[in-house]
Design a protein around this motif. Sequence first.
Motif, PDB file in Angstrom:
ATOM      1  N   GLY A  62      -1.931   1.104  -5.705  1.00 17.56           N
ATOM      2  CA  GLY A  62      -1.143  -0.006  -5.167  1.00 17.56           C
ATOM      3  C   GLY A  62       0.185  -0.156  -5.881  1.00 17.56           C
ATOM      4  O   GLY A  62       1.232  -0.397  -5.247  1.00 17.56           O
ATOM      5  N   LEU A  66       3.897   0.394  -4.234  1.00 19.81           N
ATOM      6  CA  LEU A  66       4.964  -0.612  -4.308  1.00 19.81           C
ATOM      7  C   LEU A  66       6.240  -0.007  -4.892  1.00 19.81           C
ATOM      8  O   LEU A  66       7.350  -0.271  -4.387  1.00 19.81           O
ATOM      9  N   PHE A  86       2.136   1.196   1.792  1.00 17.60           N
ATOM     10  CA  PHE A  86       1.833   0.054   0.921  1.00 17.60           C
ATOM     11  C   PHE A  86       0.767  -0.850   1.542  1.00 17.60           C
ATOM     12  O   PHE A  86      -0.090  -1.389   0.850  1.00 17.60           O
ATOM     13  N   LEU A  90      -2.531  -1.858  -0.269  1.00 17.20           N
ATOM     14  CA  LEU A  90      -2.815  -3.274  -0.516  1.00 17.20           C
ATOM     15  C   LEU A  90      -4.165  -3.667   0.076  1.00 17.20           C
ATOM     16  O   LEU A  90      -4.931  -4.423  -0.539  1.00 17.20           O
ATOM     17  N   ALA A 102      -3.674  -8.151  -5.768  1.00 14.00           N
ATOM     18  CA  ALA A 102      -3.131  -7.979  -4.422  1.00 14.00           C
ATOM     19  C   ALA A 102      -2.075  -9.034  -4.110  1.00 14.00           C
ATOM     20  O   ALA A 102      -1.036  -8.728  -3.503  1.00 14.00           O
ATOM     21  N   LEU A 105       1.063  -8.007  -5.989  1.00 16.46           N
ATOM     22  CA  LEU A 105       1.740  -6.883  -5.344  1.00 16.46           C
ATOM     23  C   LEU A 105       2.393  -7.316  -4.041  1.00 16.46           C
ATOM     24  O   LEU A 105       3.509  -6.866  -3.710  1.00 16.46           O
ATOM     25  N   GLY A 106       1.721  -8.175  -3.294  1.00 20.72           N
ATOM     26  CA  GLY A 106       2.303  -8.655  -2.043  1.00 20.72           C
ATOM     27  C   GLY A 106       3.580  -9.442  -2.278  1.00 20.72           C
ATOM     28  O   GLY A 106       4.584  -9.256  -1.565  1.00 20.72           O
ATOM     29  N   SER A 109       6.333  -7.092  -3.182  1.00 19.01           N
ATOM     30  CA  SER A 109       6.837  -6.331  -2.039  1.00 19.01           C
ATOM     31  C   SER A 109       7.748  -7.190  -1.159  1.00 19.01           C
ATOM     32  O   SER A 109       8.718  -6.685  -0.567  1.00 19.01           O
ATOM     33  N   LEU A 137       1.818  -9.578   5.385  1.00 16.00           N
ATOM     34  CA  LEU A 137       1.034  -9.322   4.185  1.00 16.00           C
ATOM     35  C   LEU A 137       0.016 -10.423   3.926  1.00 16.00           C
ATOM     36  O   LEU A 137      -1.113 -10.159   3.499  1.00 16.00           O
ATOM     37  N   ILE A 141      -3.991  -9.831   3.540  1.00 16.93           N
ATOM     38  CA  ILE A 141      -4.774 -10.288   2.382  1.00 16.93           C
ATOM     39  C   ILE A 141      -5.857 -11.265   2.820  1.00 16.93           C
ATOM     40  O   ILE A 141      -7.021 -11.162   2.418  1.00 16.93           O
TER      41      ILE A 141
END
Length: 373
Positions: A62, A66, A86, A90, A102, A105-106, A109, A137, A141
């Motif tokens: 992940g 990214l 990605f 993710l 997550a 990372l979201g 991004s 995103l 998630i």
Amino acid sequence: MAGLRGRRTDAVLVPLVAFTGVAGLVVQSGGLDTAAEFAALLAVLISSGLLFLRRRFPVAVGVVALAAVAAYGFLLQQPGPIMLVFVVALYTVVDEGHLAVAIGLGAASVLAFAAADSLTRTGVSGNGATFLHAGWLVAVIAGVTRNRRAYLAEVEARTAAAESRAAEQARHRSTEDRLRIARELHDVLGHHLSLINVQAGAALHRPDPARSEQALTTIRETSRETLRELRAALNALRQDGEAPLTPPPGLNRLGELTAPGLEIRVEVTETRPLPSEVDLAAYRIVQEAVTNVTRHAAAAEAVVRIRPDGPDVLVEIDDDGLGPRGDAGPGNGILGMRERARALGGTLATGPRPGGGFRVSARLPLSPDRVPS
């Protein structure tokens, strides 16, 4: 099996994602002419290839995905189809249970997308694209989290159900073992102790020295036989799943059955070897029936017949006595015989004979089909 399904999925998914990323790059750039475009192509290929490791190293893949998205935006001054790489990475991070990672990372991004989008777009359109990306995103998630929780709840429910079934099976096996032990001890002790009781009563009520000596001799021999069978039964119970030290009794020992004042005649027309459990059950049924005749029937003769009947073996014990006394209800003897027959999928019938006397008839399948006790 789950790992095999995962590899098969990746064998289709990863090439598809890589192809989509490369095709999108070519369309977006109008060809691959500059060093930046070739570097972006390398970012797409590397990040796509690392998706093969997404289940083993979800967080690392992940993070790399990214970084590839950020590098792609920096090189081409705009976001692109590499975002699909990605999204897959993710999804895996969430599915493997790393929800906090997550979300981080979201969020990162979204910032990278907004920065890349702002280089070529201005005003409301750029903000709208950023918000659309963020919403996408969030949906990924939230959806994966909901599915994972449902999956975990289902796994917990299945585990609880399996544990409940295992506990119930253990209780059932324990009950069966207790009944089996009770039947063995009743059959081993009941017959011989009844003979001892009859002989002791005869010795007490008949002071003839010769008869008393004969009764005491019978009591001594019967006691020795009782102890021998009791030891054999206990050895078999202690060595569950192993061969017992002493073979269990069977129809080959019918000739050893004796009862004071009772002539026992054995007629065996069944010549096929019987399964050990059927052989033991048949012997115990005959033994208990003879014991009941001695105690209750006031009979002079008992006839034991063993004969085949299709896929079954019939065990019949007839006597010429008066049958059970009127005040003698169904005791443990008949109950134990019926349980032995039923445990093998057979049946047991008892009742007076038309011409007088009493009959015990057991039908035992030669291929036992065990049923719950």
